[in-house]
Design a protein around this motif. Structure first.
Motif, PDB file in Angstrom:
ATOM      1  N   ALA A  78       0.842  -1.200   0.000  1.00  0.00           N
ATOM      2  CA  ALA A  78       0.000   0.000   0.000  1.00  0.00           C
ATOM      3  C   ALA A  78       0.872   1.242   0.000  1.00  0.00           C
ATOM      4  O   ALA A  78       1.912   1.286   0.664  1.00  0.00           O
ATOM      5  CB  ALA A  78      -0.916   0.003   1.226  1.00  0.00           C
ATOM      6  N   ASP A  79       0.442   2.238  -0.760  1.00  0.00           N
ATOM      7  CA  ASP A  79       1.151   3.513  -0.792  1.00  0.00           C
ATOM      8  C   ASP A  79       0.149   4.618  -1.082  1.00  0.00           C
ATOM      9  O   ASP A  79      -1.008   4.354  -1.439  1.00  0.00           O
ATOM     10  CB  ASP A  79       2.261   3.487  -1.842  1.00  0.00           C
ATOM     11  CG  ASP A  79       3.346   4.538  -1.558  1.00  0.00           C
ATOM     12  OD1 ASP A  79       3.194   5.301  -0.593  1.00  0.00           O
ATOM     13  OD2 ASP A  79       4.326   4.574  -2.318  1.00  0.00           O
ATOM     14  N   HIS A  80       0.590   5.862  -0.962  1.00  0.00           N
ATOM     15  CA  HIS A  80      -0.314   6.990  -1.153  1.00  0.00           C
ATOM     16  C   HIS A  80       0.427   8.163  -1.752  1.00  0.00           C
ATOM     17  O   HIS A  80       1.658   8.251  -1.727  1.00  0.00           O
ATOM     18  CB  HIS A  80      -0.944   7.418   0.171  1.00  0.00           C
ATOM     19  CG  HIS A  80       0.023   8.163   1.061  1.00  0.00           C
ATOM     20  ND1 HIS A  80       0.036   9.531   1.157  1.00  0.00           N
ATOM     21  CD2 HIS A  80       1.017   7.727   1.870  1.00  0.00           C
ATOM     22  CE1 HIS A  80       0.980   9.912   1.990  1.00  0.00           C
ATOM     23  NE2 HIS A  80       1.604   8.847   2.437  1.00  0.00           N
ATOM     24  N   GLY A  81      -0.351   9.091  -2.318  1.00  0.00           N
ATOM     25  CA  GLY A  81       0.141  10.378  -2.743  1.00  0.00           C
ATOM     26  C   GLY A  81      -0.642  11.432  -1.984  1.00  0.00           C
ATOM     27  O   GLY A  81      -1.425  11.116  -1.088  1.00  0.00           O
ATOM     28  N   MET A  82      -0.458  12.678  -2.361  1.00  0.00           N
ATOM     29  CA  MET A  82      -1.146  13.754  -1.660  1.00  0.00           C
ATOM     30  C   MET A  82      -2.664  13.642  -1.792  1.00  0.00           C
ATOM     31  O   MET A  82      -3.407  14.049  -0.909  1.00  0.00           O
ATOM     32  CB  MET A  82      -0.686  15.108  -2.185  1.00  0.00           C
ATOM     33  CG  MET A  82      -1.318  16.287  -1.469  1.00  0.00           C
ATOM     34  SD  MET A  82      -0.610  17.859  -2.011  1.00  0.00           S
ATOM     35  CE  MET A  82      -1.542  18.989  -0.979  1.00  0.00           C
ATOM     36  N   TYR A  83      -3.129  13.041  -2.899  1.00  0.00           N
ATOM     37  CA  TYR A  83      -4.561  13.054  -3.200  1.00  0.00           C
ATOM     38  C   TYR A  83      -5.262  11.735  -2.921  1.00  0.00           C
ATOM     39  O   TYR A  83      -6.420  11.574  -3.266  1.00  0.00           O
ATOM     40  CB  TYR A  83      -4.763  13.462  -4.663  1.00  0.00           C
ATOM     41  CG  TYR A  83      -4.216  14.838  -4.933  1.00  0.00           C
ATOM     42  CD1 TYR A  83      -4.936  15.969  -4.571  1.00  0.00           C
ATOM     43  CD2 TYR A  83      -2.953  15.004  -5.502  1.00  0.00           C
ATOM     44  CE1 TYR A  83      -4.427  17.234  -4.781  1.00  0.00           C
ATOM     45  CE2 TYR A  83      -2.440  16.276  -5.714  1.00  0.00           C
ATOM     46  CZ  TYR A  83      -3.177  17.385  -5.361  1.00  0.00           C
ATOM     47  OH  TYR A  83      -2.657  18.630  -5.551  1.00  0.00           O
ATOM     48  N   GLY A  84      -4.581  10.794  -2.282  1.00  0.00           N
ATOM     49  CA  GLY A  84      -5.237   9.541  -1.942  1.00  0.00           C
ATOM     50  C   GLY A  84      -4.334   8.341  -2.136  1.00  0.00           C
ATOM     51  O   GLY A  84      -3.120   8.467  -2.333  1.00  0.00           O
TER      52      GLY A  84
END
Length: 205
Positions: A78-84
Motif C-alpha cells: 500500500a502507498d499513497h500520494g497527496m490526493y489519496g
C-alpha cells in the motif's frame, strides 16, 4: 505505532455518512485454513497516513505508508500520494499481482460504479483530467524553474531564470483547484503516468 497501544480485538468500523471524504477501504479474499478470509485495508486521512489491516473485520496489524502487510501467500503493498491511495495490491509469492477492490460505499467504489453505468461520461471526465494536468504542467514548469534558481547555490552554478509565465492570483487559484480535482480523479481511477501526473507538484506546492 506501539502495538501495545492498539485496542485488543478492534473491529473494522462500517462506512458512515461523510466517511467517504477521508476513509479509503480495500478488500481481497484469500484462502485460509477454514475457508476464504476477507482481508480489508483501511487508510484514514483524518489520522496519520497509516494502513490498517483487518481479517474478517478484526484488526491484525498496521503500518505507516508505504507499507507491506504480510498475509497468507504474499503481502499487501500500500502507498499513497497527496490526493489519496496510489497503490493497493496483493503480491503473491510468485510475483503475481492483484489489485484490491474498493469496499462498497467508498469514494473509489462510487467512482467505479459511475464508470460502469456511464462509460462515455467516465471517459470524458478522464480525458478532461488529463487535459487540465497537461495545461497546468506547461504553466507550472517555468515557474518552478524560476523558484529553483532563486536558491543561492543553484543560481551560483546555473544562473537565474525568469519565467515568461506570470499569472494573476485568481488564475493561479483556479488552476490549483482544477489541478487538485484532476489529480484526485486520477487517483480514484488508479491511473498514473510519469509525465501527466508529474504536474501534481504544482498543486502540492
Amino acid at each position: 505505532m506501539d502495538p501495545d497501544a492498539r485496542p485488543a480485538h478492534r473491529r473494522l468500523r462500517p462506512m458512515r455518512g461523510l466517511d467517504v471524504l477521508h476513509r479509503a477501504l480495500y478488500e481481497i479474499d484469500l484462502p485460509g485454513p477454514a475457508g476464504p478470509v476477507r482481508y480489508t485495508v483501511e487508510v484514514d486521512t483524518d489520522r496519520d497516513w497509516t494502513a490498517v489491516l483487518y481479517a474478517d473485520g478484526v484488526l491484525q496489524t498496521e503500518a505507516d505508508l508505504p507499507a507491506r502487510l504480510p498475509v497468507p501467500g504474499g503481502v499487501i503493498e500500500a502507498d499513497h500520494g497527496m490526493y489519496g491511495v496510489s497503490r493497493m495490491h496483493f503480491t503473491a509469492g510468485d510475483g503475481r499481482e492483484r489489485r484490491l477492490a474498493p469496499v462498497r460505499g467508498t469514494l473509489e467504489d462510487l467512482r467505479g460504479r459511475f464508470a460502469h453505468r456511464h462509460p462515455r461520461a467516465s471517459r470524458a471526465i478522464g480525458w478532461a483530467a488529463v487535459a487540465v494536468l497537461l495545461v497546468n504542467l506547461a504553466l507550472a514548469a517555468p515557474q518552478a524553474l524560476e523558484l529553483a534558481t532563486e536558491i543561492p547555490r543553484v543560481a551560483e552554478r546555473f544562473g537565474t531564470f525568469e519565467s515568461p509565465v506570470d499569472l494573476p492570483w485568481w488564475l493561479n487559484t483556479s488552476l490549483y483547484a482544477a489541478g487538485a480535482a484532476a489529480a484526485t480523479e486520477r487517483v480514484l481511477t488508479f491511473r498514473r503516468n510519469r509525465i501527466v501526473d508529474f504536474e501534481t507538484i504544482w498543486t502540492e506546492a
